[in-house]
Design a protein around this motif. Structure first.
Motif, PDB file in Angstrom:
ATOM      1  N   GLY A 275     -21.194 -44.715  -7.371  1.00 35.20           N
ATOM      2  CA  GLY A 275     -20.065 -45.256  -6.626  1.00 35.20           C
ATOM      3  C   GLY A 275     -18.923 -44.279  -6.567  1.00 35.20           C
ATOM      4  N   ASN A 276     -18.060 -44.451  -5.586  1.00 39.19           N
ATOM      5  CA  ASN A 276     -16.872 -43.611  -5.447  1.00 39.19           C
ATOM      6  C   ASN A 276     -17.247 -42.137  -5.330  1.00 39.19           C
ATOM      7  OD1 ASN A 276     -14.092 -43.137  -5.302  1.00 39.19           O
ATOM      8  ND2 ASN A 276     -13.912 -42.866  -7.518  1.00 39.19           N
ATOM      9  N   ASP A 277     -18.401 -41.888  -4.677  1.00 39.79           N
ATOM     10  CA  ASP A 277     -18.902 -40.531  -4.487  1.00 39.79           C
ATOM     11  C   ASP A 277     -19.200 -39.831  -5.812  1.00 39.79           C
ATOM     12  OD1 ASP A 277     -19.804 -38.881  -2.457  1.00 39.79           O
ATOM     13  OD2 ASP A 277     -17.983 -37.649  -2.437  1.00 39.79           O
ATOM     14  N   LYS A 278     -19.519 -40.627  -6.823  1.00 40.45           N
ATOM     15  CA  LYS A 278     -19.812 -40.078  -8.143  1.00 40.45           C
ATOM     16  C   LYS A 278     -21.088 -40.704  -8.686  1.00 40.45           C
ATOM     17  CE  LYS A 278     -14.953 -39.267  -9.443  1.00 40.45           C
ATOM     18  NZ  LYS A 278     -14.382 -39.618  -8.133  1.00 40.45           N
ATOM     19  N   VAL A 279     -21.761 -39.924  -9.552  1.00 40.81           N
ATOM     20  CA  VAL A 279     -22.899 -40.447 -10.300  1.00 40.81           C
ATOM     21  C   VAL A 279     -22.455 -40.524 -11.764  1.00 40.81           C
ATOM     22  CG1 VAL A 279     -25.298 -40.095 -10.994  1.00 40.81           C
ATOM     23  CG2 VAL A 279     -24.529 -39.392  -8.707  1.00 40.81           C
ATOM     24  N   TYR A 280     -22.256 -41.737 -12.238  1.00 33.51           N
ATOM     25  CA  TYR A 280     -21.813 -41.949 -13.611  1.00 33.51           C
ATOM     26  C   TYR A 280     -23.030 -42.057 -14.524  1.00 33.51           C
ATOM     27  CZ  TYR A 280     -17.315 -43.184 -11.486  1.00 33.51           C
ATOM     28  OH  TYR A 280     -16.138 -43.174 -10.770  1.00 33.51           O
TER      29      TYR A 280
ATOM     30  N   GLY B 137     -20.049 -42.328 -24.723  1.00 33.70           N
ATOM     31  CA  GLY B 137     -19.125 -42.007 -23.658  1.00 33.70           C
ATOM     32  C   GLY B 137     -19.845 -41.873 -22.331  1.00 33.70           C
ATOM     33  N   ILE B 138     -19.075 -41.472 -21.319  1.00 35.33           N
ATOM     34  CA  ILE B 138     -19.569 -41.362 -19.954  1.00 35.33           C
ATOM     35  C   ILE B 138     -19.217 -39.973 -19.421  1.00 35.33           C
ATOM     36  CG2 ILE B 138     -19.353 -42.277 -17.597  1.00 35.33           C
ATOM     37  CD1 ILE B 138     -18.449 -44.943 -18.921  1.00 35.33           C
ATOM     38  N   PHE B 139     -20.118 -39.384 -18.668  1.00 29.27           N
ATOM     39  CA  PHE B 139     -19.762 -38.222 -17.867  1.00 29.27           C
ATOM     40  C   PHE B 139     -20.262 -38.487 -16.455  1.00 29.27           C
ATOM     41  CE2 PHE B 139     -23.977 -37.168 -19.408  1.00 29.27           C
ATOM     42  CZ  PHE B 139     -24.580 -36.502 -18.360  1.00 29.27           C
ATOM     43  N   TYR B 140     -19.737 -37.725 -15.498  1.00 29.42           N
ATOM     44  CA  TYR B 140     -20.151 -37.995 -14.126  1.00 29.42           C
ATOM     45  C   TYR B 140     -20.258 -36.720 -13.300  1.00 29.42           C
ATOM     46  CZ  TYR B 140     -15.071 -37.863 -13.136  1.00 29.42           C
ATOM     47  OH  TYR B 140     -13.753 -37.495 -13.044  1.00 29.42           O
ATOM     48  N   TYR B 141     -21.161 -36.777 -12.333  1.00 31.82           N
ATOM     49  CA  TYR B 141     -21.310 -35.726 -11.337  1.00 31.82           C
ATOM     50  C   TYR B 141     -20.504 -36.142 -10.119  1.00 31.82           C
ATOM     51  CZ  TYR B 141     -23.437 -32.695  -7.815  1.00 31.82           C
ATOM     52  OH  TYR B 141     -23.637 -31.791  -6.816  1.00 31.82           O
ATOM     53  N   ASP B 142     -19.591 -35.272  -9.704  1.00 33.59           N
ATOM     54  CA  ASP B 142     -18.742 -35.552  -8.556  1.00 33.59           C
ATOM     55  C   ASP B 142     -19.338 -34.872  -7.328  1.00 33.59           C
ATOM     56  OD1 ASP B 142     -16.690 -35.742  -6.650  1.00 33.59           O
ATOM     57  OD2 ASP B 142     -15.157 -35.803  -8.219  1.00 33.59           O
ATOM     58  N   LYS B 143     -19.808 -35.671  -6.388  1.00 28.31           N
ATOM     59  CA  LYS B 143     -20.448 -35.111  -5.199  1.00 28.31           C
ATOM     60  C   LYS B 143     -19.466 -34.348  -4.320  1.00 28.31           C
ATOM     61  CE  LYS B 143     -24.108 -38.614  -4.761  1.00 28.31           C
ATOM     62  NZ  LYS B 143     -24.731 -39.592  -3.855  1.00 28.31           N
ATOM     63  N   SER B 144     -18.188 -34.671  -4.417  1.00 26.45           N
ATOM     64  CA  SER B 144     -17.209 -34.031  -3.544  1.00 26.45           C
ATOM     65  C   SER B 144     -16.987 -32.566  -3.897  1.00 26.45           C
ATOM     66  CB  SER B 144     -15.881 -34.780  -3.595  1.00 26.45           C
ATOM     67  OG  SER B 144     -15.321 -34.725  -4.906  1.00 26.45           O
ATOM     68  N   ASP B 145     -17.037 -32.241  -5.190  1.00 23.33           N
ATOM     69  CA  ASP B 145     -16.829 -30.837  -5.583  1.00 23.33           C
ATOM     70  C   ASP B 145     -17.978 -30.284  -6.425  1.00 23.33           C
ATOM     71  OD1 ASP B 145     -16.491 -32.064  -8.022  1.00 23.33           O
ATOM     72  OD2 ASP B 145     -14.356 -31.623  -8.189  1.00 23.33           O
ATOM     73  N   HIS B 146     -19.042 -31.089  -6.622  1.00 23.19           N
ATOM     74  CA  HIS B 146     -20.259 -30.681  -7.334  1.00 23.19           C
ATOM     75  C   HIS B 146     -19.993 -30.344  -8.809  1.00 23.19           C
ATOM     76  CE1 HIS B 146     -22.100 -30.573  -3.400  1.00 23.19           C
ATOM     77  NE2 HIS B 146     -21.194 -29.701  -2.985  1.00 23.19           N
ATOM     78  N   SER B 147     -18.950 -30.898  -9.379  1.00 24.27           N
ATOM     79  CA  SER B 147     -18.672 -30.694 -10.803  1.00 24.27           C
ATOM     80  C   SER B 147     -19.355 -31.791 -11.612  1.00 24.27           C
ATOM     81  CB  SER B 147     -17.166 -30.716 -11.069  1.00 24.27           C
ATOM     82  OG  SER B 147     -16.615 -31.983 -10.739  1.00 24.27           O
TER      83      SER B 147
ATOM     84  N   THR C 287     -14.216 -50.435  -8.966  1.00 20.31           N
ATOM     85  CA  THR C 287     -14.084 -50.542 -10.418  1.00 20.31           C
ATOM     86  C   THR C 287     -15.384 -50.161 -11.104  1.00 20.31           C
ATOM     87  OG1 THR C 287     -12.489 -52.357 -10.206  1.00 20.31           O
ATOM     88  CG2 THR C 287     -13.574 -52.114 -12.341  1.00 20.31           C
ATOM     89  N   LEU C 288     -15.271 -49.319 -12.136  1.00 20.71           N
ATOM     90  CA  LEU C 288     -16.407 -49.042 -13.004  1.00 20.71           C
ATOM     91  C   LEU C 288     -16.299 -49.975 -14.203  1.00 20.71           C
ATOM     92  CD1 LEU C 288     -18.890 -47.224 -13.644  1.00 20.71           C
ATOM     93  CD2 LEU C 288     -17.328 -45.808 -15.007  1.00 20.71           C
ATOM     94  N   VAL C 289     -17.308 -50.817 -14.371  1.00 11.61           N
ATOM     95  CA  VAL C 289     -17.327 -51.777 -15.479  1.00 11.61           C
ATOM     96  C   VAL C 289     -18.125 -51.177 -16.622  1.00 11.61           C
ATOM     97  CG1 VAL C 289     -17.827 -54.148 -16.167  1.00 11.61           C
ATOM     98  CG2 VAL C 289     -17.276 -53.632 -13.768  1.00 11.61           C
TER      99      VAL C 289
END
Length: 799
Positions: free
Chosen positions: A47-52, A58-68, A98-100
């Motif tokens: 969601g939100n153009d991210k893969v959580y 904890g959580i980390f995520y891949y941001d599709k908008s900047d590939h980080s 919202t990320l639950v």
């Protein structure tokens, strides 16, 4: 009047003189930093153009908008801090943005942009039974939490609990594992430990009688752990927890049929992704279309792995197809993976791994630090010195990177258990010796295990446990001559040493009654005397000096500390940790508070009573009591100002003043990013970074108090220049002990005066009146207590 143009030119010239403004600002004082394993991933959310991607911690995520992908959200994230650890599920609501985040202890976080909203209602509710949140189901603006007792509904827009459903027989608690909604029939389906229950969405869902059991399927009264609405069907997974016996069933109309036969392992998740169903099992998964037709499978990354012989294997915990036909996999052993599923025949040849560097696991029994290099070991023994048989693993953290050691990449560690201590050679942080409670000592150099020492090639002795020949080493330490000392449990000669030349010898303490005993950790004082924890009569310390003549044992001195004045005056409790402070005093932790040996140099003199341990007394409400009496003090560390950090078994960490009389900080899991209130080890590096090894992993806290320097040769001021946008403190580093700092204007007007014990001073940029200083150059004069060493520096302020 000076023109703006001239003033700007003047400042630019000054900036070039004063150097890099970013120096040492990447991690400011008071900041917390996590050091957690991110390779054991469990669950995904898109969601939100991210893969959580979530781990337990904890959580980390891949941001599709900047590939980080090195984007973290956890309990220590500075600007986006989670409320807890132990994540059980995450889900992203597109309608509420919202990320639950659900936790195994029933806590809930809602992440909205850069804000975390905590809803602890279930966690704090006083109720009997299982409160674990198994899974999150989203519908419209609601999050349905599937719990060990029933269903809790959260209104994501109002950020509050809306309702609770007890749907078991007669309103009893029932473990709900998953939930699905069928649009065609307007029905909810709940997968529980007692079968599948359904209810019309328009009925009163809080009334148990409106939930009806599905009886027309096989294993109707058994456990179903996953359920989805897919392709006009309800698909549910039956499990009995036995490998290869999970089965998928599908309901079309009123009829249940088998959708998929026995799994190759155990079903890990079901995901509906557009018009496809992604089924994850332990070692990969399969994809089906809306008609139930098999599309393709994923069971290998088809890539070599330098760490694991079976490195191609997928250890799936969750898998998700995004709208671009990328298959995302949460791998329990290898982090987050992306496979290009647009070409199914080439699926497993296009994998990309996203792995955040971290330690091997959260298990840490002990740590050691040299400069900015940290070594950790995972092992354990109980208070009776009985091994816990934890598999061997240790880590080295240096230059912002973790190197991991385990049997997967070092087969020599296979069968080795319980690593208890690590010693780092002075001035050589890449050379470390690791003590094991099973196979002696392993020597590491330049990132490799280069040798093993046990009873066959050293003076260490073995002890037979059943059919196993064990070499128990509980403590290791280097002395000032770079000789390695090792405590050898259940040996005739309890203490061994490897000299700088490589020669081994051991020492017999039979004349003071110490043979075949339980012996523990070692510290070495400023006189090169060895202090070794003992379990003797459940309390004691061995003190030993070879008088600098290791081969000559005729001048050896030894003594056993125990209770009683003149005999050591130890508390009537086992010593659980020891530390040497900057003044040479030895601080002791126990179940009955903190004690100090103020004059360890007197231990073998005629006035040895001066070396007796003394309780640290603190005043509270007009009464004196022993510091931390009643707590089990498991770790002690000394910072650059000679203040003491204490790690406890149940109440977090305390920072006390130099003499222990005043509390500076008290961090707990409830009031700080500390991961757990049980702290096994504390170490402080040369930059003032404090590492707390808790029962749930490592978290670090940045402090400005670092050890003093012998001279002012390395004195620096940072940031320099102090720009108009900077709101933090200014640090003066490279100070000798007990320095006096005077800060003046360029014309000599005194602005501030600071006295500091350790190697770094902190200035808030204000004058004596508390006002922020004006733009200009300021002089910093540092002087030692005797006036023999002096140093001057400059700093530019831009207001």
């Amino acid at each position: 009047m000076i023109s703006t143009r001239f003033y700007t030119f003047f400042l630019l010239g000054i900036l070039s003189i004063f150097g890099n403004p970013l120096l040492a600002q990447t991690s400011r004082t008071g900041q917390w930093i996590d050091h957690l394993p991110y390779h054991r991933t469990n669950v995904l959310a898109l969601g939100n153009d991210k893969v959580y991607c979530a781990t337990d911690y904890g959580i980390f995520y891949y941001d599709k908008s900047d590939h980080s992908f090195n984007n973290r959200i956890n309990k220590a994230t500075p600007n986006l801090m989670l409320s807890d650890i132990g994540i059980s599920d995450i889900a992203y609501s597109n309608s509420s943005q919202t990320l639950v985040v659900a936790y195994t202890n029933s806590n809930i976080d809602l992440i909205k942009g850069n804000t975390v909203v905590n809803i602890p209602d279930i966690k704090i509710k006083d109720m009997m039974g299982n409160k674990i949140i198994n899974r999150i189901f989203l519908k419209d603006k609601y999050a349905y939490l599937l719990c060990g007792f029933g269903i809790v509904v959260i209104d994501l827009d109002k950020e509050e609990t809306k309702d609770t459903y007890f749907i078991g027989p007669n309103g009893a608690q029932i473990n709900v594992n998953d939930l699905a909604f069928d649009e065609a029939t307007n029905m909810f389906y709940a997968a529980t430990d007692e079968g599948i229950l359904k209810a019309n969405a328009n009925s009163n869902l809080a009334y148990f009688a409106n939930w009806e059991k599905e009886t027309g399927l096989q294993y109707a009264d058994s456990t179903y752990n996953f359920i989805v609405s897919f392709g006009g069907k309800i698909v549910a997974n039956y499990t009995n927890g036995v490998y290869d016996q999970d089965r998928l069933f599908a309901k079309s109309g009123d009829t249940w049929t088998q959708f998929r036969g026995n799994f190759k392992s155990l079903c890990q998740n079901l995901r509906v992704c557009g018009n496809l169903l992604v089924i994850s099992d332990m070692f990969g998964g399969e994809v089906f279309d809306a008609n139930g037709n098999f599309k393709y499978s994923f069971y290998s990354y088809n890539r070599p792995d330098p760490v694991e012989p079976d490195g191609n294997t997928i250890w799936t915990r969750d898998a998700y197809l995004d709208s671009d036909q990328n298959l995302w996999i949460a791998d329990y052993n290898k982090g987050l993976w992306r496979l290009d599923a647009s070409n199914a025949s080439n699926l497993e040849k296009t994998g990309t791994q996203y792995l955040i560097n971290g330690p091997l696991s959260t298990k840490v029994y002990a740590m050691e630090v040299s400069g900015k290099t940290l070594w950790t070991v995972a092992g354990g023994k109980n208070i009776s010195y009985v091994p816990l048989y934890n598999q061997a693993e240790f880590n080295c953290y240096s230059n912002s990177s973790w190197k991991q050691f385990s049997k997967q990449n070092y087969p020599i560690l296979d069968g080795v258990t319980d690593l208890l201590a690590v010693a780092i050679e002075p001035n050589n942080p890449t050379h470390a010796l690791v003590a094991t409670y099973s196979r002696g000592i392993f020597e590491c150099n330049n990132g490799q295990i280069v040798k093993q020492y046990d009873w066959e090639n050293s003076s260490l002795q073995y002890y037979v446990v059943g059919k196993d020949t064990c070499t128990f080493v509980a403590g290791v330490a280097f002395d000032s001559d770079r000789n390695l000392w090792a405590s050898n449990r259940l040996a005739t000669n309890s203490l061994s040493v490897k000299t700088l030349s490589g020669a081994w010898t051991s020492f017999d303490f039979g004349k003071i009654g110490l043979r075949m005993t339980d012996i523990g950790n070692i510290i070495i004082d400023q006189a090169n005397q060895k202090w070794v924890e003992l379990r003797e009569n459940k309390r004691g310390i061995l003190v030993f000096s070879e008088n600098g003549t290791i081969p000559n044992k005729t001048d050896d001195k030894m003594k056993m500390y125990t209770i009683g004045v003149g005999y050591g005056n130890l508390p009537d409790s086992p010593i659980s940790t020891m530390a040497l402070d900057q003044s040479g005093q030895i601080w002791l932790g126990s179940n009955k508070g903190v004690y100090v040996i103020y004059s360890p140099e007197s231990v073998f003199t005629t006035d040895s009573i001066r070396a007796d341990a003394q309780p640290v007394q603190v005043e509270e409400d007009g009464f004196l009591h022993t510091l931390l009496d009643g707590e089990r003090v498991q770790a002690i560390a000394v910072n650059g100002d000679n203040e003491k950090w204490f790690g406890t078994e149940k109440s977090g960490v305390y920072l006390m003043s130099e003499d222990g009389s005043k509390q500076v900080y008290h961090f707990t899991a409830e009031n700080s990013p500390l991961l757990s209130n049980s702290v096994n080890s504390i170490k402080i590096d040369s930059d003032g970074m404090i590492y707390f090894a808790t029962s749930e992993g490592i978290v670090a806290f940045r402090d400005y108090k670092i050890p003093p320097s012998p001279t002012y040769d390395s004195l620096i001021v940072y940031p320099n220049p102090v720009r108009e946008t900077y709101r933090g403190d200014v640090y003066i580093r490279g100070l000798v002990q007990n320095s006096n700092i005077k800060i003046t204007t360029i014309s000599g007007t005194l602005v501030k005066e600071i006295r500091v014990s350790g190697g770094q001073a902190q200035w808030d940029g204000t004058n004596f009146n508390g006002d922020r200083v004006s733009t200009g150059v300021y002089l910093i004069f540092a002087t030692d207590p005797n006036g023999e060493q002096r140093k001057t520096a400059k700093v530019l302020f831009i207001k």
